[in-house]
Write an enzyme that holds these catalytic residues in place. Structure first.
Site, PDB file in Angstrom:
ATOM      1  N   THR A  25       0.843  -1.203   0.000  1.00  0.00           N
ATOM      2  CA  THR A  25       0.000   0.000   0.000  1.00  0.00           C
ATOM      3  C   THR A  25       0.872   1.245   0.000  1.00  0.00           C
ATOM      4  OG1 THR A  25      -1.685  -1.191   1.259  1.00  0.00           O
ATOM      5  CG2 THR A  25      -1.823   1.202   1.289  1.00  0.00           C
ATOM      6  N   GLY A  26       0.482   2.243  -0.782  1.00  0.00           N
ATOM      7  CA  GLY A  26       1.242   3.501  -0.822  1.00  0.00           C
ATOM      8  C   GLY A  26       1.569   3.869  -2.256  1.00  0.00           C
ATOM      9  N   SER A  27       2.257   5.001  -2.430  1.00  0.00           N
ATOM     10  CA  SER A  27       2.503   5.489  -3.788  1.00  0.00           C
ATOM     11  C   SER A  27       3.451   4.564  -4.559  1.00  0.00           C
ATOM     12  CB  SER A  27       3.047   6.918  -3.746  1.00  0.00           C
ATOM     13  OG  SER A  27       4.228   6.980  -2.983  1.00  0.00           O
ATOM     14  N   ASP A  81       6.201  -4.170  -1.304  1.00  0.00           N
ATOM     15  CA  ASP A  81       5.632  -3.005  -0.614  1.00  0.00           C
ATOM     16  C   ASP A  81       6.709  -1.935  -0.435  1.00  0.00           C
ATOM     17  OD1 ASP A  81       3.836  -1.388   0.719  1.00  0.00           O
ATOM     18  OD2 ASP A  81       3.411  -2.793   2.330  1.00  0.00           O
ATOM     19  N   ALA A  83       8.234   1.429   2.091  1.00  0.00           N
ATOM     20  CA  ALA A  83       8.547   1.605   3.515  1.00  0.00           C
ATOM     21  C   ALA A  83       8.803   3.084   3.748  1.00  0.00           C
ATOM     22  CB  ALA A  83       9.766   0.783   3.905  1.00  0.00           C
ATOM     23  N   LYS A  94       7.294   1.026   8.838  1.00  0.00           N
ATOM     24  CA  LYS A  94       6.151   1.180   7.948  1.00  0.00           C
ATOM     25  C   LYS A  94       4.960   1.676   8.750  1.00  0.00           C
ATOM     26  CE  LYS A  94       5.088  -1.969   5.006  1.00  0.00           C
ATOM     27  NZ  LYS A  94       4.759  -0.912   4.033  1.00  0.00           N
ATOM     28  N   GLU A 103      -0.294  -5.661   6.256  1.00  0.00           N
ATOM     29  CA  GLU A 103       1.037  -5.514   5.654  1.00  0.00           C
ATOM     30  C   GLU A 103       2.037  -6.457   6.326  1.00  0.00           C
ATOM     31  OE1 GLU A 103       0.670  -0.847   4.212  1.00  0.00           O
ATOM     32  OE2 GLU A 103       2.060  -1.339   5.807  1.00  0.00           O
TER      33      GLU A 103
HETATM   34  C1  5RP Z   1       1.850   2.200   4.366  1.00  0.00           C
HETATM   35  C2  5RP Z   1       3.319   2.058   4.208  1.00  0.00           C
HETATM   36  C3  5RP Z   1       3.918   2.568   2.934  1.00  0.00           C
HETATM   37  O1  5RP Z   1       4.545   1.497   2.295  1.00  0.00           O
HETATM   38  C4  5RP Z   1       4.915   3.641   3.268  1.00  0.00           C
HETATM   39  O2  5RP Z   1       4.233   4.690   3.940  1.00  0.00           O
HETATM   40  C5  5RP Z   1       5.625   4.169   2.025  1.00  0.00           C
HETATM   41  O3  5RP Z   1       4.733   4.902   1.247  1.00  0.00           O
HETATM   42  P1  5RP Z   1       5.152   5.532  -0.152  1.00  0.00           P
HETATM   43  O4  5RP Z   1       5.438   4.406  -1.071  1.00  0.00           O
HETATM   44  O5  5RP Z   1       3.941   6.319  -0.558  1.00  0.00           O
HETATM   45  O6  5RP Z   1       6.371   6.404   0.083  1.00  0.00           O
HETATM   46  O7  5RP Z   1       4.008   1.540   5.046  1.00  0.00           O
HETATM   47  O8  5RP Z   1       1.460   1.718   5.631  1.00  0.00           O
END
Ligand code: 5RP
Length: 226
Positions: A25-27, A81, A83, A94, A103
């Protein structure tokens, strides 16, 4: 193409037909989901995915990625995923999202956990840039907070995005965002939080990442767990 997109594309290339793949989850995870969907469309690879959050599930569904329900899964081939922080020995922080439980569950259940980061995520110690997210049973938050304060922790309940209420995790928990003194190692914090009644899950991922992918000088560097 930005660095997050670059590592995500690289990670998608490692996926093989027949795999059961966990979607983070996340960008950065979103870029991975897009790259994976492209491979399915363009190369016809056949995979099944399991999502770590509603957001990732909806994104994967909209791109036509076949999905399995997490309830029906015991083990995955690969979990990918992002982090918020990563140390030189692949310990992660995370949990800026609201799906920490899934996760960590998927990371633990995977034969390989691939972590996608850019240079901004590198830290000397966990908790350097972000507080430690700690999901707590709603009725336990005050007791847990006091225990954490006795151990030198400072912080409080996470607010929702609008700032007019509390953030609630996907499963109805509250989230304490706590900072600790640098003398508390991630090892100590992990052990202490794993053992604290009322804590549902926390954002320190130790001994879980099999490989971290990070762009360096235009190349994607792979850092395996030693
Ligand atoms: C969500 C997370 C995401 O993987 C973490 O915040 C990184 O996010 P992004 O890829 O948007 O930088 O741990 O719980």
């Amino acid at each position: 193409m930005n660095d997050k997109e670059k590592v995500a594309k690289y990670a998608a290339q490692t996926v093989k037909s027949g795999m059961l793949v966990g979607l983070g989850t996340g960008s950065t995870a979103n870029y991975f989901i897009e790259s994976l969907a492209n491979r399915i469309k363009e190369e016809g690879i056949q995979i099944t995915a399991v999502a770590s959050s509603m957001v990732s599930m909806i994104k994967a569904q909209s791109l036509g990625i076949p999905l399995a329900a997490i309830e029906n899964i015991q083990q995955l081939d690969l979990y990918v995923d992002g982090a918020d922080e990563v140390t030189a020995d692949n310990v992660l922080l995370k949990g800026q999202g609201s799906d920490l439980v899934k996760e960590k569950l998927l990371a633990r259940a995977s034969k390989q956990f691939m972590v996608l980061v850019d240079q901004s995520k590198k830290v000397e110690r966990i908790g350097e840039k972000f507080p430690i997210p700690i999901e707590v049973m709603p009725f336990a938050w005050q007791m847990v907070k006091l225990q954490l304060e006795k151990l030198g922790g400072q912080g409080g309940l996470r607010q929702n995005q609008k700032g007019d209420g509390l953030a609630i995790s996907a499963y109805g928990s509250l989230i304490l965002d706590m900072t600790f003194t640098p003398s508390m190692s991630s090892h100590q914090l992990d052990a202490m939080l794993n053992n604290m009644p009322g804590v549902v899950e926390h954002g320190i991922f130790r001994d879980l990442a099999s490989v971290v992918l990070m762009p360096e000088n235009g190349e994607v560097k792979t850092i395996s767990r030693s």
